[in-house]
Design an enzyme around this catalytic site. Structure first.
Site, mmCIF file in Angstrom:
data_model
loop_
_atom_site.group_PDB
_atom_site.id
_atom_site.type_symbol
_atom_site.label_atom_id
_atom_site.label_comp_id
_atom_site.label_asym_id
_atom_site.label_seq_id
_atom_site.Cartn_x
_atom_site.Cartn_y
_atom_site.Cartn_z
ATOM 1 N N HIS A 51 0.848 -1.194 0.000
ATOM 2 C CA HIS A 51 0.000 0.000 0.000
ATOM 3 C C HIS A 51 0.887 1.249 0.000
ATOM 4 C CE1 HIS A 51 -3.506 -2.292 1.775
ATOM 5 N NE2 HIS A 51 -2.531 -2.997 2.322
ATOM 6 N N HIS B 275 -2.506 -3.124 -3.372
ATOM 7 C CA HIS B 275 -3.888 -2.959 -2.921
ATOM 8 C C HIS B 275 -4.813 -2.843 -4.132
ATOM 9 C CE1 HIS B 275 -6.589 -0.803 0.294
ATOM 10 N NE2 HIS B 275 -7.058 -1.981 -0.047
ATOM 11 N N GLU C 64 2.590 -0.737 4.405
ATOM 12 C CA GLU C 64 2.371 0.615 3.893
ATOM 13 C C GLU C 64 3.718 1.266 3.609
ATOM 14 O OE1 GLU C 64 -0.409 2.320 3.262
ATOM 15 O OE2 GLU C 64 -2.006 1.369 4.440
ATOM 16 N N ASP D 167 -3.298 2.122 -4.990
ATOM 17 C CA ASP D 167 -1.955 1.950 -4.437
ATOM 18 C C ASP D 167 -1.416 0.531 -4.658
ATOM 19 O OD1 ASP D 167 -4.116 1.530 -2.508
ATOM 20 O OD2 ASP D 167 -2.638 1.343 -0.932
#
Length: 184
Positions: free
Chosen positions: A38, A159, A120, A169
């Site tokens: 992400h 994602h 992330e 993303d």
């Protein structure tokens, strides 16, 4: 950059740890078989400031930025964040279910949070990621794959791949070839 050494009982042994309350138990911890990449920036397109830490802990102050007023009550998390300088923070034990994927589907299987690890990258769809982030992501991925062997190169996705109508993303600037070339 320092090398990531190991995972013990679902926790990285040598990185920053901040516990998020936004997680629960996986239905089957032995089923961890997907890695989802992400990006996040808070406020949008801005980096640093510690707001991702606050967001994943449920402590984001809605008065600081207008965007925060829209999202501060959301209960989301990822297993880890890789900042622009390559620093890794772990928020959720890999053996637990972080709340990063939302409505999602991988190869016909829904609820990807049940069997995925979410990473992330501090970033956006407007600029490239840093060399330090690629280094840390590659190191982290290799350690995760060693500890969770059901995660293979073909089970590493963005994602956007598991929520294509909702998410973009890790975005147009994420260099999949560069990343996967160093994944063992």
């Amino acid at each position: 950059m320092r090398k990531i050494k190991d995972i013990e009982k679902g926790l990285l042994t040598d990185c920053r740890q901040i516990q998020s309350p936004h997680f629960d138990k996986r239905p089957n911890p032995q089923d961890i078989s997907l890695l989802v990449i992400h990006y996040i920036s808070l406020p949008p397109e801005q980096f640093g400031g510690g707001y991702v830490d606050d967001f994943f802990q449920g402590k984001l102050d809605p008065k600081i930025h207008p965007y925060f007023a829209e999202i501060y009550q959301m209960r989301v998390s990822a297993h880890c964040l890789i900042e622009r300088n390559g620093r890794i923070t772990q928020y959720v034990n890999f053996n637990d279910r972080a709340w990063h994927a939302g409505v999602s589907n991988f190869q016909g299987r829904e609820k990807c949070n049940d069997f995925a690890i979410g990473i992330e990258l501090e970033g956006s769809n407007e600029q490239p990621f840093t060399d330090a982030q690629y280094f840390s992501l590659q190191e982290l991925t290799n350690v995760i794959m060693k500890s969770y062997p059901k995660i293979t190169k073909d089970r590493i996705v963005g994602h956007c791949d598991i929520s294509p109508k909702r998410k973009i993303d890790p975005g147009q600037y994420f260099d999949w070839e560069r990343y996967l070339s160093s994944v063992k």
